[in-house]
Design a protein around this motif. Structure first.
Motif, PDB file in Angstrom:
ATOM      1  N   ASN A 385       0.817  -1.223   0.000  1.00 59.73           N
ATOM      2  CA  ASN A 385       0.000   0.000   0.000  1.00 59.73           C
ATOM      3  C   ASN A 385       0.845   1.265   0.000  1.00 59.73           C
ATOM      4  O   ASN A 385       2.021   1.243   0.390  1.00 59.73           O
ATOM      5  CB  ASN A 385      -0.850   0.038   1.270  1.00 59.73           C
ATOM      6  CG  ASN A 385      -2.045  -0.899   1.195  1.00 59.73           C
ATOM      7  OD1 ASN A 385      -2.298  -1.511   0.163  1.00 59.73           O
ATOM      8  ND2 ASN A 385      -2.770  -1.002   2.292  1.00 59.73           N
ATOM      9  N   VAL A 386       0.199   2.374  -0.357  1.00 56.26           N
ATOM     10  CA  VAL A 386       0.821   3.697  -0.225  1.00 56.26           C
ATOM     11  C   VAL A 386       0.050   4.476   0.840  1.00 56.26           C
ATOM     12  O   VAL A 386      -1.034   4.048   1.244  1.00 56.26           O
ATOM     13  CB  VAL A 386       0.778   4.475  -1.562  1.00 56.26           C
ATOM     14  CG1 VAL A 386       1.793   3.919  -2.536  1.00 56.26           C
ATOM     15  CG2 VAL A 386      -0.621   4.472  -2.172  1.00 56.26           C
ATOM     16  N   ALA A 387       0.589   5.594   1.291  1.00 54.00           N
ATOM     17  CA  ALA A 387      -0.132   6.427   2.268  1.00 54.00           C
ATOM     18  C   ALA A 387       0.208   7.878   1.968  1.00 54.00           C
ATOM     19  O   ALA A 387       1.172   8.414   2.511  1.00 54.00           O
ATOM     20  CB  ALA A 387       0.259   6.039   3.692  1.00 54.00           C
ATOM     21  N   ASP A 426      -6.530   3.123  -4.807  1.00 52.64           N
ATOM     22  CA  ASP A 426      -5.244   3.543  -5.388  1.00 52.64           C
ATOM     23  C   ASP A 426      -4.078   2.721  -4.834  1.00 52.64           C
ATOM     24  O   ASP A 426      -3.008   2.661  -5.448  1.00 52.64           O
ATOM     25  CB  ASP A 426      -4.990   5.038  -5.130  1.00 52.64           C
ATOM     26  CG  ASP A 426      -5.804   5.907  -6.089  1.00 52.64           C
ATOM     27  OD1 ASP A 426      -6.318   5.367  -7.089  1.00 52.64           O
ATOM     28  OD2 ASP A 426      -5.925   7.118  -5.828  1.00 52.64           O
ATOM     29  N   ASN A 427      -4.260   2.091  -3.682  1.00 46.58           N
ATOM     30  CA  ASN A 427      -3.198   1.218  -3.157  1.00 46.58           C
ATOM     31  C   ASN A 427      -2.792   0.175  -4.186  1.00 46.58           C
ATOM     32  O   ASN A 427      -1.638  -0.231  -4.257  1.00 46.58           O
ATOM     33  CB  ASN A 427      -3.683   0.502  -1.891  1.00 46.58           C
ATOM     34  CG  ASN A 427      -3.682   1.405  -0.677  1.00 46.58           C
ATOM     35  OD1 ASN A 427      -2.698   2.103  -0.438  1.00 46.58           O
ATOM     36  ND2 ASN A 427      -4.766   1.414   0.073  1.00 46.58           N
ATOM     37  N   ALA A 428      -3.781  -0.275  -4.956  1.00 49.50           N
ATOM     38  CA  ALA A 428      -3.505  -1.327  -5.944  1.00 49.50           C
ATOM     39  C   ALA A 428      -3.192  -0.748  -7.317  1.00 49.50           C
ATOM     40  O   ALA A 428      -2.813  -1.485  -8.219  1.00 49.50           O
ATOM     41  CB  ALA A 428      -4.712  -2.251  -6.051  1.00 49.50           C
ATOM     42  N   ARG A 429      -3.392   0.555  -7.466  1.00 56.86           N
ATOM     43  CA  ARG A 429      -3.330   1.128  -8.816  1.00 56.86           C
ATOM     44  C   ARG A 429      -2.040   1.884  -9.095  1.00 56.86           C
ATOM     45  O   ARG A 429      -1.875   2.448 -10.190  1.00 56.86           O
ATOM     46  CB  ARG A 429      -4.546   2.040  -9.028  1.00 56.86           C
ATOM     47  CG  ARG A 429      -5.837   1.258  -8.933  1.00 56.86           C
ATOM     48  CD  ARG A 429      -7.069   2.120  -9.010  1.00 56.86           C
ATOM     49  NE  ARG A 429      -8.276   1.280  -8.905  1.00 56.86           N
ATOM     50  CZ  ARG A 429      -9.508   1.719  -9.058  1.00 56.86           C
ATOM     51  NH1 ARG A 429      -9.726   3.004  -9.317  1.00 56.86           N
ATOM     52  NH2 ARG A 429     -10.538   0.893  -8.948  1.00 56.86           N
ATOM     53  N   THR A 430      -1.138   1.942  -8.132  1.00 57.84           N
ATOM     54  CA  THR A 430       0.138   2.611  -8.401  1.00 57.84           C
ATOM     55  C   THR A 430       0.861   1.820  -9.494  1.00 57.84           C
ATOM     56  O   THR A 430       0.648   0.616  -9.641  1.00 57.84           O
ATOM     57  CB  THR A 430       1.016   2.703  -7.132  1.00 57.84           C
ATOM     58  OG1 THR A 430       1.269   1.380  -6.674  1.00 57.84           O
ATOM     59  CG2 THR A 430       0.346   3.528  -6.038  1.00 57.84           C
ATOM     60  N   PRO A 431       1.705   2.509 -10.281  1.00 52.29           N
ATOM     61  CA  PRO A 431       2.318   1.841 -11.430  1.00 52.29           C
ATOM     62  C   PRO A 431       3.103   0.577 -11.079  1.00 52.29           C
ATOM     63  O   PRO A 431       3.714   0.464 -10.014  1.00 52.29           O
ATOM     64  CB  PRO A 431       3.245   2.924 -11.990  1.00 52.29           C
ATOM     65  CG  PRO A 431       2.596   4.198 -11.597  1.00 52.29           C
ATOM     66  CD  PRO A 431       2.022   3.947 -10.233  1.00 52.29           C
ATOM     67  N   MET A 432       3.056  -0.341 -12.015  1.00 48.91           N
ATOM     68  CA  MET A 432       3.809  -1.593 -11.903  1.00 48.91           C
ATOM     69  C   MET A 432       5.298  -1.249 -11.785  1.00 48.91           C
ATOM     70  O   MET A 432       5.798  -0.354 -12.469  1.00 48.91           O
ATOM     71  CB  MET A 432       3.531  -2.413 -13.168  1.00 48.91           C
ATOM     72  CG  MET A 432       4.266  -3.709 -13.251  1.00 48.91           C
ATOM     73  SD  MET A 432       3.668  -4.910 -12.027  1.00 48.91           S
ATOM     74  CE  MET A 432       4.703  -6.288 -12.481  1.00 48.91           C
ATOM     75  N   GLN A 433       5.991  -2.013 -10.936  1.00 48.82           N
ATOM     76  CA  GLN A 433       7.400  -1.705 -10.651  1.00 48.82           C
ATOM     77  C   GLN A 433       8.315  -2.658 -11.430  1.00 48.82           C
ATOM     78  O   GLN A 433       8.520  -3.797 -11.047  1.00 48.82           O
ATOM     79  CB  GLN A 433       7.597  -1.761  -9.130  1.00 48.82           C
ATOM     80  CG  GLN A 433       6.795  -0.657  -8.451  1.00 48.82           C
ATOM     81  CD  GLN A 433       6.606  -0.764  -6.954  1.00 48.82           C
ATOM     82  OE1 GLN A 433       5.661  -0.204  -6.421  1.00 48.82           O
ATOM     83  NE2 GLN A 433       7.491  -1.459  -6.260  1.00 48.82           N
ATOM     84  N   VAL A 451       4.464   6.533  -8.232  1.00 51.50           N
ATOM     85  CA  VAL A 451       5.020   5.194  -8.035  1.00 51.50           C
ATOM     86  C   VAL A 451       5.245   4.984  -6.528  1.00 51.50           C
ATOM     87  O   VAL A 451       5.626   5.909  -5.813  1.00 51.50           O
ATOM     88  CB  VAL A 451       6.364   5.109  -8.801  1.00 51.50           C
ATOM     89  CG1 VAL A 451       7.099   3.835  -8.481  1.00 51.50           C
ATOM     90  CG2 VAL A 451       6.120   5.229 -10.303  1.00 51.50           C
ATOM     91  N   ASN A 452       5.001   3.782  -6.049  1.00 46.90           N
ATOM     92  CA  ASN A 452       5.277   3.457  -4.650  1.00 46.90           C
ATOM     93  C   ASN A 452       6.786   3.615  -4.389  1.00 46.90           C
ATOM     94  O   ASN A 452       7.612   3.133  -5.177  1.00 46.90           O
ATOM     95  CB  ASN A 452       4.846   2.003  -4.382  1.00 46.90           C
ATOM     96  CG  ASN A 452       4.873   1.645  -2.910  1.00 46.90           C
ATOM     97  OD1 ASN A 452       5.791   2.017  -2.190  1.00 46.90           O
ATOM     98  ND2 ASN A 452       3.866   0.910  -2.477  1.00 46.90           N
ATOM     99  N   GLU A 453       7.113   4.264  -3.279  1.00 45.48           N
ATOM    100  CA  GLU A 453       8.531   4.563  -3.006  1.00 45.48           C
ATOM    101  C   GLU A 453       9.403   3.317  -2.855  1.00 45.48           C
ATOM    102  O   GLU A 453      10.624   3.390  -2.980  1.00 45.48           O
ATOM    103  CB  GLU A 453       8.641   5.374  -1.711  1.00 45.48           C
ATOM    104  CG  GLU A 453       8.266   6.810  -1.920  1.00 45.48           C
ATOM    105  CD  GLU A 453       8.083   7.552  -0.602  1.00 45.48           C
ATOM    106  OE1 GLU A 453       8.403   6.975   0.451  1.00 45.48           O
ATOM    107  OE2 GLU A 453       7.609   8.703  -0.668  1.00 45.48           O
ATOM    108  N   ASN A 454       8.817   2.189  -2.597  1.00 48.47           N
ATOM    109  CA  ASN A 454       9.649   0.994  -2.386  1.00 48.47           C
ATOM    110  C   ASN A 454      10.140   0.346  -3.685  1.00 48.47           C
ATOM    111  O   ASN A 454      10.684  -0.754  -3.669  1.00 48.47           O
ATOM    112  CB  ASN A 454       8.941  -0.035  -1.491  1.00 48.47           C
ATOM    113  CG  ASN A 454       7.684  -0.622  -2.136  1.00 48.47           C
ATOM    114  OD1 ASN A 454       7.440  -0.425  -3.322  1.00 48.47           O
ATOM    115  ND2 ASN A 454       6.898  -1.319  -1.345  1.00 48.47           N
ATOM    116  N   TYR A 455       9.992   1.045  -4.821  1.00 47.25           N
ATOM    117  CA  TYR A 455      10.318   0.407  -6.109  1.00 47.25           C
ATOM    118  C   TYR A 455      11.803   0.085  -6.263  1.00 47.25           C
ATOM    119  O   TYR A 455      12.171  -0.763  -7.077  1.00 47.25           O
ATOM    120  CB  TYR A 455       9.835   1.266  -7.284  1.00 47.25           C
ATOM    121  CG  TYR A 455      10.654   2.496  -7.579  1.00 47.25           C
ATOM    122  CD1 TYR A 455      10.400   3.697  -6.935  1.00 47.25           C
ATOM    123  CD2 TYR A 455      11.696   2.450  -8.512  1.00 47.25           C
ATOM    124  CE1 TYR A 455      11.154   4.823  -7.195  1.00 47.25           C
ATOM    125  CE2 TYR A 455      12.459   3.574  -8.775  1.00 47.25           C
ATOM    126  CZ  TYR A 455      12.182   4.756  -8.119  1.00 47.25           C
ATOM    127  OH  TYR A 455      12.940   5.867  -8.379  1.00 47.25           O
TER     128      TYR A 455
END
Ligand code: NOJ
Length: 562
Positions: A385-387, A426-433, A451-455
């Motif tokens: 997830n993102v926050a 949107d937790n599931a909709r962030t771009p594919m890494q 993009v989720n920061e953990n990419y």
């Protein structure tokens, strides 16, 4: 191999033996530098998907759409949105996928269209036009207010006033998603024609959106208020209305019957005892996405602020109910993620769990239950997830609706945002890494959603090279399942039923049995599992195993032959 098992396997259809991969095209791969994914991006990644071991791709809608609900508001059912490419890009995708033995599954959104669809533009233009009853129109109450107090699924009234007709129209979802009138045979035929258009293109099946809402009750009456503003969830008033099956059987007859495809309908409200009418040889569809296990935190409706802490026994009960309901007849899709749900490691496993082990634990459940596993893009990497720090950063329409509901019901903006963090789509909709490159290799432009920061650590390129990655665990499991009679069709039995920390079940065929155990806690848990005495460890998410204990979020598979 035991003869009986071979027969079992041969009886299964192609879509029962393979895993399905769900793609949210907007977030998958951008090849044009637009910041938005496209069809060519999917074609480019087919080798990756083949290596993952999947046999079908479910595409969420790629039709022309104003994108109020990211494609679930369709303005033309038989064309491709130019942002995703052209019809010839789509035909190329089908052909290239076919070479890799992968089928393309389209999403049919037939409860509603976009308010920009030409059918609706005509319908709203007057009370007399030929399409005037293609949607659900009603007069206002004598005081001018909406016909009922129903609240749409995204929040706000489910009715919208139309000046031209001096009437209200019904929308189960957003204002821009008017509900089609299935009572009208011309509407039904137009929808069937559109589905047949895609069958002629060679698609391998359909996921059918929000199907439980197509039949409306005969009388429209106010529901019991369940929110401070006096509104009542529309779901309770219209879901699974008696008579719906007549439409569904007609749909099957006119579209699906006789094709080597599969259908999976989104059907939140169908009870296990009704399943026989919905799935299986006599049923309307091949599979149903029902929500009882994915909504375990919402025992009383879907208002986000009413969530209840996760309880493993509730999840186990829901999974066992669906496994049991389809044991003799029917088949289930197994899923823990999709484009409407937060990431599964955040939902089902405790905060503080090792994210790699946690993602592998959920993968173990996904690929060992009986049914067709659906892997949602990024799940195979362990995406999380993102926050974001402001509601304005969220694109998802339901996040905005739910944020408003929380404020109206007396929560502070901080609390309302916290619910969005937990449940936003949107937790599931962030771009594919894809890689460590800028924007995770998804786009060279500004991505439509951050993009989720953990990419930098969670990405395909890195995980591909790491034998112990979530990605390689998924590859191993899809391959293992595909060639394993017990996992494909063995009987399911729940073990350690009342245990609030461990989910354990067996799968068995004549002569062999598999045991799957998952520790859903951060503690080391000792286990009393005599049934494991004669079983051998197959694999799990740690090195080795110990039959007397499970380490934090440990998942293990054992096998016994007799
Ligand atoms: C269910 C879909 O999965 C969701 O994304 C969409 O918003 C609604 N149906 C409305 O079409």
């Amino acid at each position: 191999m035991i003869e009986g098992c071979r027969i079992f396997m041969n009886n299964l259809k192609w879509w029962q033996k393979t895993a399905v991969y769900q793609i949210y095209p907007k977030s998958f791969m951008d090849t044009t530098g637009s910041g938005t994914g496209d069809i060519a991006g999917i074609t480019q990644k087919l080798d990756y998907l083949q290596k993952l071991g999947i046999g079908a791709i479910w595409l969420t809608p790629i039709y022309p759409s104003p994108m109020v609900d990211n494609g679930y508001d369709i303005s033309d059912y038989t064309a491709i949105d130019p942002r995703y490419g052209t019809m010839s890009d789509f035909e190329k995708l089908i052909a290239e996928a076919d070479k890799r033995n992968i089928k393309i599954i389209m999403d049919l959104v037939y409860n509603h269209s976009s308010d920009q669809h030409k059918w609706f533009l005509e319908s709203k233009s007057s009370r007399e036009n030929p399409k005037s009853d293609w949607y659900i129109w009603r007069d206002a109450k004598p005081d001018g207010s909406a016909p009922t107090n129903w609240r749409g699924i995204f929040g706000g009234s489910a009715w919208e006033w139309c000046e031209e007709r001096q009437q209200y129209y019904l929308h189960t979802f957003a204002t821009q998603q008017p509900d089609l009138n299935w009572e009208n045979p011309d509407v039904r035929q137009a929808l069937y024609d559109a589905a047949n258009f895609w069958l002629d293109k060679g698609v391998g099946g359909f996921r059918i959106d929000a199907i439980v809402y197509i039949k409306k009750p005969k009388d429209f009456v106010d529901g019991e208020p369940d929110s401070a503003d006096g509104s009542s969830a529309i779901h309770d008033a219209i879901a699974n209305t008696s008579g719906i099956l007549d439409y569904l059987y007609e749909f099957k007859e006119k579209v699906f019957k006789g094709h080597d495809i599969f259908t999976v309908a989104e059907a939140n409200a169908v009870k296990p005892e009704e399943l026989k009418y919905w799935v299986g040889e006599q049923g309307a569809f091949d599979m149903l996405f029902e929500f009882s296990h994915s909504n375990v935190m919402f025992p009383t409706g879907e208002i986000w602020h009413s969530w209840k802490p996760f309880k493993l026994t509730t999840l186990k009960k829901a999974l066992t109910a669906s496994q049991t309901a389809t044991a003799q007849n029917g088949w289930y899709p197994i899923y823990f993620e999709n484009h409407d749900k937060p990431r599964c490691v955040n939902t089902f496993l405790p905060k503080g769990a090792d994210p790699i082990k946690a993602a592998k634990a959920m993968a173990t459940v996904l690929l060992t239950l009986r049914g067709t596993p659906f892997i949602y893009e990024g799940q195979e990497l362990g995406m999380t997830n993102v926050a974001w720090d402001s509601i304005d950063k969220y694109n998802d329409i339901s996040s905005h609706g739910q944020y408003e509901i929380s404020l109206n019901d007396g929560f502070t903006p901080e609390q309302a945002l916290e619910f969005v963090h937990l449940f936003s789509r949107d937790n599931a909709r962030t771009p594919m890494q894809w890689s460590k490159e800028v924007n995770a290799g998804f786009t060279t432009a500004q991505p439509w959603l951050p993009v989720n920061e953990n990419y930098l650590t969670v990405n395909v390129e890195t995980e591909d090279l790491d034998k112990k990655s979530v990605l390689n665990y998924f590859r191993k499991l899809t391959n293992f399942r595909e060639h394993n009679e017990i996992l494909l069709n063995g009987n399911y039995e729940e073990l350690l039923k009342d245990d609030e920390r461990i989910y354990a079940f067996s799968r068995s065929t004549q002569g062999s049995k598999m045991y799957v155990l998952i520790n859903f806690t951060l503690d080391e848990v000792s286990i009393q599992a005599d049934f494991l005495n004669r079983a051998n460890f197959v694999f799990g998410n740690y090195e080795g195993s110990d039959k007397r204990r499970l380490r934090p979020v440990e998942a293990v598979i054992y096998e016994e032959t007799f």
